[in-house]
Design an enzyme around this catalytic site. Sequence first.
Site, short mmCIF file in Angstrom:
data_model
loop_
_atom_site.label_atom_id
_atom_site.label_comp_id
_atom_site.label_asym_id
_atom_site.label_seq_id
_atom_site.Cartn_x
_atom_site.Cartn_y
_atom_site.Cartn_z
N ARG A 28 1.22 15.35 12.37
CA ARG A 28 1.59 15.08 10.97
C ARG A 28 1.68 16.34 10.11
O ARG A 28 0.88 16.56 9.18
CB ARG A 28 0.64 14.05 10.37
CG ARG A 28 0.57 12.81 11.20
CD ARG A 28 -0.08 11.66 10.50
NE ARG A 28 0.83 11.02 9.57
CZ ARG A 28 0.55 9.87 8.97
NH1 ARG A 28 -0.58 9.27 9.18
NH2 ARG A 28 1.42 9.32 8.15
N ASP A 64 4.66 1.45 11.94
CA ASP A 64 3.44 0.78 11.45
C ASP A 64 3.29 -0.64 11.99
O ASP A 64 2.29 -1.29 11.71
CB ASP A 64 3.42 0.77 9.92
CG ASP A 64 3.10 2.13 9.34
OD1 ASP A 64 2.76 3.05 10.10
OD2 ASP A 64 3.20 2.29 8.10
N ARG A 70 -8.72 0.16 4.60
CA ARG A 70 -7.80 1.11 3.95
C ARG A 70 -6.49 0.43 3.58
O ARG A 70 -5.85 0.81 2.61
CB ARG A 70 -7.47 2.27 4.90
CG ARG A 70 -8.61 3.23 5.16
CD ARG A 70 -8.11 4.42 5.97
NE ARG A 70 -6.76 4.77 5.51
CZ ARG A 70 -5.74 5.09 6.30
NH1 ARG A 70 -5.89 5.13 7.59
NH2 ARG A 70 -4.57 5.38 5.79
N CYS A 93 -4.83 9.20 9.07
CA CYS A 93 -4.96 8.55 10.38
C CYS A 93 -4.77 9.59 11.49
O CYS A 93 -4.03 10.55 11.34
CB CYS A 93 -3.88 7.51 10.55
SG CYS A 93 -4.27 5.91 9.86
N LYS A 102 0.84 -1.22 0.00
CA LYS A 102 0.00 0.00 0.00
C LYS A 102 0.87 1.26 0.00
O LYS A 102 0.64 2.19 -0.76
CB LYS A 102 -0.90 0.02 1.24
CG LYS A 102 -1.55 1.38 1.47
CD LYS A 102 -2.39 1.44 2.72
CE LYS A 102 -1.67 1.99 3.93
NZ LYS A 102 -1.48 3.45 3.94
N ASN A 103 1.87 1.30 0.85
CA ASN A 103 2.67 2.52 0.96
C ASN A 103 3.57 2.73 -0.26
O ASN A 103 4.06 3.82 -0.48
CB ASN A 103 3.49 2.52 2.25
CG ASN A 103 2.63 2.84 3.46
OD1 ASN A 103 1.44 3.13 3.32
ND2 ASN A 103 3.21 2.79 4.64
C1 UD1 Z 1 4.63 7.23 5.81
C2 UD1 Z 1 3.70 6.05 5.72
C3 UD1 Z 1 3.14 5.71 7.10
C4 UD1 Z 1 4.28 5.50 8.09
C5 UD1 Z 1 5.23 6.69 8.07
C6 UD1 Z 1 6.46 6.48 8.93
C7 UD1 Z 1 2.71 6.20 3.51
C8 UD1 Z 1 1.48 6.44 2.69
N1 UD1 Z 1 2.59 6.39 4.83
O1 UD1 Z 1 3.88 8.35 6.23
O2 UD1 Z 1 2.38 4.51 6.98
O3 UD1 Z 1 3.75 5.37 9.38
O4 UD1 Z 1 5.68 6.94 6.72
O5 UD1 Z 1 7.13 5.34 8.54
O6 UD1 Z 1 3.73 5.82 3.00
N2 UD1 Z 1 7.24 15.09 9.67
C9 UD1 Z 1 7.49 16.41 9.88
N3 UD1 Z 1 7.30 17.27 8.84
C10 UD1 Z 1 6.91 16.85 7.61
C11 UD1 Z 1 6.67 15.49 7.40
C12 UD1 Z 1 6.85 14.61 8.45
O7 UD1 Z 1 7.84 16.82 10.98
O8 UD1 Z 1 6.77 17.69 6.70
C13 UD1 Z 1 7.44 14.14 10.78
C14 UD1 Z 1 6.17 13.36 11.13
O9 UD1 Z 1 5.34 14.10 12.00
C15 UD1 Z 1 6.75 12.12 11.78
C16 UD1 Z 1 8.02 11.88 10.96
O10 UD1 Z 1 8.34 13.13 10.34
O11 UD1 Z 1 7.13 12.42 13.10
C17 UD1 Z 1 7.92 10.81 9.91
O12 UD1 Z 1 6.76 11.02 9.12
P1 UD1 Z 1 6.74 10.66 7.58
O13 UD1 Z 1 7.86 9.74 7.26
O14 UD1 Z 1 6.66 11.93 6.79
O15 UD1 Z 1 5.35 9.89 7.44
P2 UD1 Z 1 4.52 9.80 6.11
O16 UD1 Z 1 5.44 9.86 4.96
O17 UD1 Z 1 3.39 10.76 6.15
#
Ligand code: UD1
Length: 420
Positions: free
Chosen positions: A120, A306, A398, A115, A22-23
Site C-alpha cells: 500500500r 473488498d 472498524r 489493514c 465507511k469508505n
Molecule cells: C480504498 C478503500 C479500500 C479498497 C481500495 C481498493 C478507503 C478508505 N479504502 O483504499 O477499502 O480496498 O480503495 O478499492 O476508501 N497504489 C499505488 N500507489 C499509490 C496508491 C495506491 O501503487 O499511491 C496501488 C495500491 O497498492 C493498490 C491499488 O493502487 O494496488 C489501489 O489502491 P487504492 O485504490 O489507492 O486503495 P485505497 O484508496 O488506499
Amino acid sequence: MDSFLIEGGIALRGEVNISGSKNAVLPIMAAALLTAETCVIRRVPDLSDVRFMGRILESVGAEVKFEDGTLTLRAANIRGFGDYDLIRKMRGSICILGPLLARLREATVSLPGGCVIGTRPIDLHLKALQALGAEIRVAGGYVYTTAPRLDGALVFLGGRAGPTVLGTANLLMAATLAEGVTVIESAACEPEIIDLADFLNAMGAKIHGAGSPTLTITGVKELHGAEHDLIPDRIEAGTFAVAAVATGGEVTLRGARPDHMGAVLDKLQEAGARIQRSAGALTIKGGGLVRPVDLTTMPYSGFPTDMQAQLMALMCQAQGTSIITERIFESRFMHASELMRLGAEIAIEGPSAIVKGGRPLSGAPVMASDLRASAALVIAGMAAGGTTQVHRVYHLDRGYERMEEKLGRLGARISRIPGE
Ligand code: UD1
C-alpha cells in the site's frame, strides 16, 4: 480483545438496514478541512474508523461532534500537522494531506498504516500533489509538503493496479482550491468518489465528470460549509447478501443501492442466488445449490477487492472449483488459511486462489487478520456446522456497524465475548 462466538447452520431470514458508507465518509470528513465553516454529514455509521478519523481531525484543531448518526465538523482554526501515531494507524487518514495542503499551503503527516493487505504505497498521492506544484519530502516516517501556490494541471493518475481511490480523493480535494483547471485522467470511478465530488460541489467546488475516468476541476478561491447525506455502504450490503446465500436464507437489504453493486450481484446470480429489486430494497435469496464462479478483482465497476474474501467463503460451499484472482492488493489472501481451519480446500497459486468447494465446513477457532477477511470468517462460521469463535473482531468494528446485532436480528446465533 473481543471475539464472536457463532453457532452455525442457521439460514438468515428477514430485513436489515444498510448503514452509510465507511469508505465515503472518511474522505468527506477530510474535505471538511477545506473550509472554516461548519459541515454536517448525515447517515454516518458508528464505526471505530469514523471515531478514529474524528480524533485525527481533532488533532489538527477541528471541532468534531458525532451524535445520532450526524457528524458536525468545524475546522475554523487548524494547523498543518496531526498526531503522528493516530495517522500512522489508519490508512484512510492519508486523505487529510490534500485538504490541509490546499487550505494552509503546508502539511505534515506520518506515513499511513491500515489493514495488512500488501505494501500500500502512497507514491501516486505524492505524484498528484507534486503535479499541482507541491514540494514534498519524506523523512523519518513523515511526509512534509509545502506549496506557496497550487496550480491546476493535467494529471494521469493510473498506477500498476489501475486508478487509486484515495489518491483520486486527495488530488480532487487539493485541486478545488488550486489556481485554474485540473484534469485528472485515469481517475477512480468508485461511487465513493462521486459522493465526495457531490459534497465538494455542495461546498462551492466546480467538479465535472465524477464517476468517469476523467475529472475536471476548476479551482475556486474558497469553499463554504455544506450538508450531506452519505450513500449506503455497498460493501456492507454485499456482505449481508453473501451471508444470505451462504446460509441458504433470504435477506432484504433496506436502503441498499443495487446500481452500486452490479459486479457482486452478477456473481451471486451466477452462483445460483435469486435477486429481486424493488424501490428502496433488494432481496437476496439462496437455498438452492451453490454453483462455482470464477472472478477477478478490479477497480470499479469491476468486482471489488473488498468483497473478495466474502465470496471466497461462499465458494467453499459451491459444488465445484472456483478460481479467485486478486489484482488490486497482492497479499490479500490471509483469510484462506483460516477458512481451511473450518475444512475448506483452498490452494494459492500466485495471485489466484483455487477453491475446491463442496466439503462440509465445521466450526473452529479462527483469527481475523483484516476487516474484510474477518467478514469472510463470520460468513463461513454461520454456514459451518458447530461452533466457530472468531478472534480479534476489532477489525470488524472498524467497518461494520453493530454487525452481531444486525446478524442476530436475521436469526444468526452470534454473540460477542468481551476481552480475553
Ligand atoms: C480504498 C478503500 C479500500 C479498497 C481500495 C481498493 C478507503 C478508505 N479504502 O483504499 O477499502 O480496498 O480503495 O478499492 O476508501 N497504489 C499505488 N500507489 C499509490 C496508491 C495506491 O501503487 O499511491 C496501488 C495500491 O497498492 C493498490 C491499488 O493502487 O494496488 C489501489 O489502491 P487504492 O485504490 O489507492 O486503495 P485505497 O484508496 O488506499
